[in-house]
Design an enzyme around this catalytic site. Structure first.
Site, PDB file in Angstrom:
ATOM      1  N   GLN A 210       6.978 -31.961  -6.315  1.00  0.00           N
ATOM      2  CA  GLN A 210       7.248 -30.494  -6.392  1.00  0.00           C
ATOM      3  C   GLN A 210       7.185 -30.039  -7.662  1.00  0.00           C
ATOM      4  O   GLN A 210       7.850 -29.076  -8.073  1.00  0.00           O
ATOM      5  CB  GLN A 210       8.472 -29.980  -5.481  1.00  0.00           C
ATOM      6  CG  GLN A 210       8.276 -30.343  -4.188  1.00  0.00           C
ATOM      7  CD  GLN A 210       9.515 -29.735  -3.196  1.00  0.00           C
ATOM      8  OE1 GLN A 210      10.728 -29.330  -3.801  1.00  0.00           O
ATOM      9  NE2 GLN A 210       9.121 -29.183  -2.204  1.00  0.00           N
TER      10      GLN A 210
ATOM     11  N   GLU B 112      10.513 -17.770   0.643  1.00  0.00           N
ATOM     12  CA  GLU B 112      10.577 -17.119  -0.807  1.00  0.00           C
ATOM     13  C   GLU B 112       9.996 -15.838  -1.237  1.00  0.00           C
ATOM     14  O   GLU B 112      10.457 -14.860  -2.038  1.00  0.00           O
ATOM     15  CB  GLU B 112      10.209 -18.085  -1.898  1.00  0.00           C
ATOM     16  CG  GLU B 112      10.998 -19.499  -2.103  1.00  0.00           C
ATOM     17  CD  GLU B 112      10.653 -20.561  -1.061  1.00  0.00           C
ATOM     18  OE1 GLU B 112       9.986 -20.140  -0.011  1.00  0.00           O
ATOM     19  OE2 GLU B 112      11.203 -21.626  -1.136  1.00  0.00           O
TER      20      GLU B 112
ATOM     21  N   MET C 232      -5.659   0.443   9.357  1.00  0.00           N
ATOM     22  CA  MET C 232      -6.668   1.004   8.180  1.00  0.00           C
ATOM     23  C   MET C 232      -8.131   0.145   7.841  1.00  0.00           C
ATOM     24  O   MET C 232      -8.878   1.073   7.619  1.00  0.00           O
ATOM     25  CB  MET C 232      -5.682   0.764   6.844  1.00  0.00           C
ATOM     26  CG  MET C 232      -6.143   1.479   5.632  1.00  0.00           C
ATOM     27  SD  MET C 232      -6.170   2.999   5.709  1.00  0.00           S
ATOM     28  CE  MET C 232      -4.727   3.765   5.184  1.00  0.00           C
TER      29      MET C 232
HETATM   30  C1  LIG Z   1      -3.278   1.833   1.782  1.00  0.00           C
HETATM   31  C2  LIG Z   1      -2.827   2.480   0.467  1.00  0.00           C
HETATM   32  C3  LIG Z   1      -3.223   3.534   0.242  1.00  0.00           C
HETATM   33  C4  LIG Z   1      -3.126   4.651  -0.914  1.00  0.00           C
HETATM   34  N1  LIG Z   1      -3.272   5.763  -0.995  1.00  0.00           N
HETATM   35  C5  LIG Z   1      -2.598   6.576  -2.202  1.00  0.00           C
HETATM   36  C6  LIG Z   1      -2.476   7.848  -2.181  1.00  0.00           C
HETATM   37  O1  LIG Z   1      -3.505   8.503  -1.257  1.00  0.00           O
HETATM   38  N2  LIG Z   1      -2.102   8.584  -3.004  1.00  0.00           N
HETATM   39  C7  LIG Z   1      -1.385   7.817  -3.992  1.00  0.00           C
HETATM   40  O2  LIG Z   1      -0.605   8.570  -4.819  1.00  0.00           O
HETATM   41  N3  LIG Z   1      -1.179   6.504  -3.928  1.00  0.00           N
HETATM   42  C8  LIG Z   1      -1.646   5.845  -3.199  1.00  0.00           C
HETATM   43  N4  LIG Z   1      -1.667   4.544  -3.053  1.00  0.00           N
HETATM   44  C9  LIG Z   1      -0.880   3.914  -4.090  1.00  0.00           C
HETATM   45  C10 LIG Z   1      -1.636   3.436  -5.324  1.00  0.00           C
HETATM   46  O3  LIG Z   1      -2.545   2.480  -4.974  1.00  0.00           O
HETATM   47  C11 LIG Z   1      -0.881   3.382  -6.523  1.00  0.00           C
HETATM   48  O4  LIG Z   1       0.296   2.460  -6.353  1.00  0.00           O
HETATM   49  C12 LIG Z   1       0.020   4.576  -6.858  1.00  0.00           C
HETATM   50  O5  LIG Z   1      -1.021   6.002  -7.151  1.00  0.00           O
HETATM   51  C13 LIG Z   1       0.370   4.500  -8.392  1.00  0.00           C
HETATM   52  O6  LIG Z   1       1.318   5.454  -8.673  1.00  0.00           O
HETATM   53  P1  LIG Z   1       1.877   6.078 -10.209  1.00  0.00           P
HETATM   54  O7  LIG Z   1       0.478   6.520 -10.776  1.00  0.00           O
HETATM   55  O8  LIG Z   1       2.754   6.845  -9.732  1.00  0.00           O
HETATM   56  O9  LIG Z   1       1.968   4.980 -10.874  1.00  0.00           O
HETATM   57  P2  LIG Z   1       3.181   3.618 -11.061  1.00  0.00           P
HETATM   58  O10 LIG Z   1       2.573   2.333 -10.621  1.00  0.00           O
HETATM   59  O11 LIG Z   1       4.492   3.942 -10.372  1.00  0.00           O
HETATM   60  O12 LIG Z   1       3.298   3.475 -12.654  1.00  0.00           O
HETATM   61  C14 LIG Z   1       3.992   4.114 -13.453  1.00  0.00           C
HETATM   62  C15 LIG Z   1       3.604   4.595 -14.693  1.00  0.00           C
HETATM   63  O13 LIG Z   1       4.629   5.355 -15.237  1.00  0.00           O
HETATM   64  C16 LIG Z   1       4.991   4.617 -16.617  1.00  0.00           C
HETATM   65  N5  LIG Z   1       6.379   4.415 -16.802  1.00  0.00           N
HETATM   66  C17 LIG Z   1       7.194   3.461 -16.268  1.00  0.00           C
HETATM   67  N6  LIG Z   1       8.534   3.779 -16.445  1.00  0.00           N
HETATM   68  C18 LIG Z   1       8.509   5.023 -17.237  1.00  0.00           C
HETATM   69  C19 LIG Z   1       9.611   5.913 -17.894  1.00  0.00           C
HETATM   70  N7  LIG Z   1      10.634   5.392 -17.979  1.00  0.00           N
HETATM   71  N8  LIG Z   1       9.035   6.692 -18.774  1.00  0.00           N
HETATM   72  C20 LIG Z   1       7.713   7.172 -18.754  1.00  0.00           C
HETATM   73  N9  LIG Z   1       6.904   6.284 -18.076  1.00  0.00           N
HETATM   74  C21 LIG Z   1       7.195   5.472 -17.367  1.00  0.00           C
HETATM   75  C22 LIG Z   1       4.028   3.263 -16.562  1.00  0.00           C
HETATM   76  O14 LIG Z   1       3.996   2.795 -17.629  1.00  0.00           O
HETATM   77  C23 LIG Z   1       2.964   3.630 -15.399  1.00  0.00           C
HETATM   78  O15 LIG Z   1       2.003   4.059 -16.178  1.00  0.00           O
HETATM   79  C24 LIG Z   1      -1.916   3.880  -1.757  1.00  0.00           C
HETATM   80  C25 LIG Z   1      -1.683   2.462  -1.739  1.00  0.00           C
HETATM   81  C26 LIG Z   1      -1.926   1.765  -0.444  1.00  0.00           C
HETATM   82  C27 LIG Z   1      -1.564   0.466  -0.327  1.00  0.00           C
HETATM   83  C1  LIG Z   2      -1.454  -9.374   2.536  1.00  0.00           C
HETATM   84  C2  LIG Z   2      -2.441  -8.423   2.845  1.00  0.00           C
HETATM   85  N1  LIG Z   2      -3.593  -8.885   3.341  1.00  0.00           N
HETATM   86  C3  LIG Z   2      -4.635  -7.910   3.722  1.00  0.00           C
HETATM   87  C4  LIG Z   2      -4.472  -6.575   3.584  1.00  0.00           C
HETATM   88  C5  LIG Z   2      -5.634  -5.668   3.720  1.00  0.00           C
HETATM   89  N2  LIG Z   2      -5.222  -4.722   4.565  1.00  0.00           N
HETATM   90  C6  LIG Z   2      -4.656  -3.335   4.212  1.00  0.00           C
HETATM   91  S1  LIG Z   2      -4.173  -2.494   5.651  1.00  0.00           S
HETATM   92  C7  LIG Z   2      -4.546  -3.589   6.524  1.00  0.00           C
HETATM   93  C8  LIG Z   2      -4.095  -3.496   8.271  1.00  0.00           C
HETATM   94  C9  LIG Z   2      -2.544  -3.106   8.185  1.00  0.00           C
HETATM   95  O1  LIG Z   2      -2.616  -3.311   9.815  1.00  0.00           O
HETATM   96  P1  LIG Z   2      -1.133  -2.903  10.169  1.00  0.00           P
HETATM   97  O2  LIG Z   2      -0.162  -3.472   9.524  1.00  0.00           O
HETATM   98  O3  LIG Z   2      -1.108  -2.931  11.746  1.00  0.00           O
HETATM   99  O4  LIG Z   2      -1.295  -1.169  10.044  1.00  0.00           O
HETATM  100  P2  LIG Z   2      -1.867   0.229  10.407  1.00  0.00           P
HETATM  101  O5  LIG Z   2      -3.210   0.237   9.276  1.00  0.00           O
HETATM  102  O6  LIG Z   2      -2.407  -0.338  11.793  1.00  0.00           O
HETATM  103  O7  LIG Z   2      -1.009   1.166  10.386  1.00  0.00           O
HETATM  104  C10 LIG Z   2      -5.192  -4.875   6.177  1.00  0.00           C
HETATM  105  C11 LIG Z   2      -5.500  -5.727   6.780  1.00  0.00           C
HETATM  106  C12 LIG Z   2      -3.408  -6.219   2.709  1.00  0.00           C
HETATM  107  N3  LIG Z   2      -3.179  -5.044   2.393  1.00  0.00           N
HETATM  108  N4  LIG Z   2      -2.535  -7.098   2.266  1.00  0.00           N
END
Ligand SMILES: Cc1cc2nc3c(=O)[nH]c(=O)nc-3n(C[C@H](O)[C@H](O)[C@H](O)COP(=O)(O)OP(=O)(O)OC[C@H]3O[C@@H](n4cnc5c(N)ncnc54)[C@H](O)[C@@H]3O)c2cc1C
Ligand SMILES: Cc1ncc(C[n+]2csc(CCOP(=O)(O)OP(=O)(O)O)c2C)c(N)n1
Length: 583
Positions: A115, A52, A481
């Site tokens: 369930q 799911e 990471m």
């Molecule tokens: C491992 C990892 C590393 C990351 N590193 C980075 C990084 O280096 N740089 C980075 O940028 N992000 C990074 N992120 C992502 C980060 O965590 C956020 O998800 C991201 O920065 C949020 O993007 P955003 O501000 O565009 O917001 P979003 O989550 O896309 O939110 C959108 C915003 O716009 C508003 N909005 C929505 N629809 C409309 C509309 N029609 N008109 C006006 N407003 C609207 C919403 O209310 C909200 O405030 C990383 C994520 C991970 C998993």
């Molecule tokens: C469901 C979930 N569990 C744990 C994490 C924490 N986490 C972030 S990146 C990462 C490692 C990811 O490893 P891999 O998919 O091999 O990617 P790589 O960073 O090596 O490119 C972990 C464990 C997460 N983001 N999501």
């Protein structure tokens, strides 16, 4: 004319009325009446996933790549609880999806029935709104309302919990056109505020557009208007991970992504600007870094459709509540009709400064040695797939950041990634959802091997529906990471970040009936990627890469934009030993 039908039939009828073409789901006892109705029609295609969680991520991928809402259908209890991660993911990233769950009959709710789970209770904090239906007469209207809520204002996931007796009972069907809703978010921005922003733009000396997922959410017109505005002003533009594609990566004003793994120039511009125009972004902590050091000299404007997003993290000077496309349209009108001009001299000086930051070439690398560097793999994937009708999904980790850094997005809705929740296991099912919507496109899931293993069972779904999704795994045999953070921030104590046992991905592909390709030599990479693209079916591409590569640039958590680490050489002694970090 009133139409009488069973609740189960109503569900299918309401989905048809809403124009739904695909439902991703998994059956079980509490939804069997609905599955029986699905069996007896041909208009809506049902995609049987393998878990799911996969159904919900597939619905997210479908939604993000089409701009239409995605739909998932699951059973009660474990079906519903398995959907929780996907719902939370969609809530964090503002993705419009409708999840329908089966529930035990109304008269058995609260008896610990087989369930039974309190689905509305469990999902209340991870949906934009949810409903438990107790009366078949209300079912159709609630489904129509659910589509409206999911797609209006700030999009998000909604859930409708439908007890089995409600599915069996007969009631009156209400058509979509008869729906009345009290939920009407404000889309037009306040013109006085928009004029104030235009004034600030005319006098700004160091402006920047900081754009985000809200531009994509707002639809293709928003991206188009944004491009016009950038061209009309000549201001530099950066984007969050969620906003990639809202402005073309090949565009002259593009600075690359900002934030923790963003480019040096984007982050320096954010730090030093005097006017920051936030268009549909939410000042996420990956962007701001240390809040008290965030862009200290700037006047800040924020265009956002969600009032609760404005002033939530960063106080702004010019708040504009409204939809990006509507606000940008008015802003452009004000800008042009009032004959506004930018400060050309100041802007030229600003761009000169920006060029010096760009000269740092923060994403530069060399592919030397016999082992594929992940940056090289991404650069070659970019070069060899650029001309294609291409959609990219990702998993979570270093590979996700390298994909964001090295793949160029020219258009919105081409990039599907889990940003806010960072859900490993998102990419494979999302790629399936994307491919269902774009049958002839090249859909690639850039993955890490650890993330990929989290929802690999969905390869069975890809095979069953003939979806030629390409799973491009950057295999570093590490939770990369996590390993990187342990190296940089936890004294090189690599606690549990190494998968000692991994499957043979080529054999695994073959076990599913897919094609497996392995590549470990940089000299063979182009040919192997070409083979992957040419194959007319699902592929698992096992790209063996350098195991200890770090992803740079990097702003360590809680540091300021100008405390960015550019490359490995800087790390020695910079973090860990002194706690101080050098740019
Ligand atoms: C491992 C990892 C590393 C990351 N590193 C980075 C990084 O280096 N740089 C980075 O940028 N992000 C990074 N992120 C992502 C980060 O965590 C956020 O998800 C991201 O920065 C949020 O993007 P955003 O501000 O565009 O917001 P979003 O989550 O896309 O939110 C959108 C915003 O716009 C508003 N909005 C929505 N629809 C409309 C509309 N029609 N008109 C006006 N407003 C609207 C919403 O209310 C909200 O405030 C990383 C994520 C991970 C998993
Ligand atoms: C469901 C979930 N569990 C744990 C994490 C924490 N986490 C972030 S990146 C990462 C490692 C990811 O490893 P891999 O998919 O091999 O990617 P790589 O960073 O090596 O490119 C972990 C464990 C997460 N983001 N999501």
């Amino acid at each position: 004319m009133t139409k009488m039908m069973t609740g189960a039939k109503m569900v299918v009828q309401a989905l048809m009325d809403q124009g739904v073409e695909v439902v991703f789901g998994y059956p079980g006892g509490a939804v069997l009446p609905i599955y029986d109705e699905i069996f007896q029609q041909n208009q809506i295609q049902h995609v049987l996933v393998r878990h799911e969680q996969g159904a919900v991520h597939a619905a997210e991928g479908y939604a993000r790549s089409t701009g239409k809402p995605g739909v998932a259908l699951v059973t009660s209890g474990p079906g519903a609880t398995n959907a929780v991660t996907g719902l939370t993911d969609a809530l964090m990233d503002s993705i419009p999806i409708i999840v329908l769950t089966g529930q035990v009959p109304t008269f058995m709710i609260g008896t610990d029935a087989f369930q039974e789970a309190d689905t509305v209770g469990i999902t209340r904090p991870c949906t934009k709104h949810n409903w438990l239906i107790k009366d078949t007469d209300k079912l159709a209207n609630t489904i129509h309302e659910a589509f409206h809520v999911a797609t209006s204002g700030r999009p998000g996931p909604v859930l409708i919990d439908i007890p089995k007796d409600v599915q069996f009972a007969t009631g009156t069907y209400s058509e979509k056109s008869k729906r009345k809703s009290h939920y009407a978010p404000q889309v037009k921005g306040d013109i006085a505020m928009i004029t104030e922003l235009a004034e600030a733009m005319a006098t700004a000396k160091r402006p920047v557009f900081y754009t985000g997922g809200g531009v994509i959410n707002s639809g293709p017109a928003a991206s188009q208007l944004l491009r016009e505005l950038v061209e009309a002003t000549g201001f530099p533009i950066t984007s969050t991970l969620m906003g990639l594609g809202c402005y073309p990566a090949s565009g002259p004003a593009w600075l690359g992504m900002l934030g923790m793994h963003g480019t040096y120039e984007a982050n320096m511009v954010m730090h030093d600007c005097d006017l920051m125009i936030n268009v549909g972004a939410r000042f996420d902590d990956r962007i701001t870094g240390r809040l008290d050091a965030f862009s200290p000299k700037s006047v800040k404007a924020h265009i956002d459709i969600d009032a609760s997003s404005i002033n939530k993290v960063v106080r702004v000077d010019i708040p504009i509540l409204g939809d990006v496309a509507h606000v940008l349209e008015d802003l452009l009108k004000v800008w042009k009709t009032q004959g506004r001009r930018t400060d050309k001299e100041a802007l030229a000086k600003w761009w000169k400064q920006i060029k010096t930051w760009q000269a740092t070439d923060c994403l530069g690398f060399t592919q030397d040695g016999p082992v594929i560097r992940p940056q090289y793999a991404m650069s070659r994937l970019e070069a060899l797939t650029k001309g294609h009708d291409r959609y990219i999904t990702t998993e979570v980790g270093q590979h996700q950041m390298w994909a964001a850094q090295y793949l160029g997005f020219e258009d919105p809705n081409r990039w599907m990634t889990s940003g806010g929740l960072g859900t490993m296991g998102y990419g494979t099912p999302a790629s399936i959802g994307v491919q269902m919507a774009h049958r002839d496109a090249l859909v690639i899931n850039v993955a890490g091997e650890a993330s990929w293993l989290m929802n690999m069972q969905e390869m069975g779904t890809a095979m069953q529906y003939g979806l030629p999704v390409k799973q491009f795994i950057l295999n570093n045999e590490r939770l990369g990471m996590v390993r990187q953070w342990q190296q940089l921030l936890h004294g090189e104590r690599y606690s549990q970040s190494w998968s000692q046992s991994l499957p043979d991905f080529v054999k695994l592909a073959e076990a599913f009936g897919a094609k497996g390709i392995r590549c470990s030599d940089p000299a063979d990479l182009d040919e192997a990627i070409a083979e992957m693209i040419a194959y007319d079916g699902p592929v698992i591409f096992d790209c063996l890469v350098e195991k200890h590569e770090n992803c740079f640039p990097m702003i360590p958590s809680g540091k300021a934009h100008n405390e960015m680490l550019l490359r490995d050489a800087q790390v020695k002694g910079a973090i860990g030993a002194t706690g101080a970090v050098l740019v």
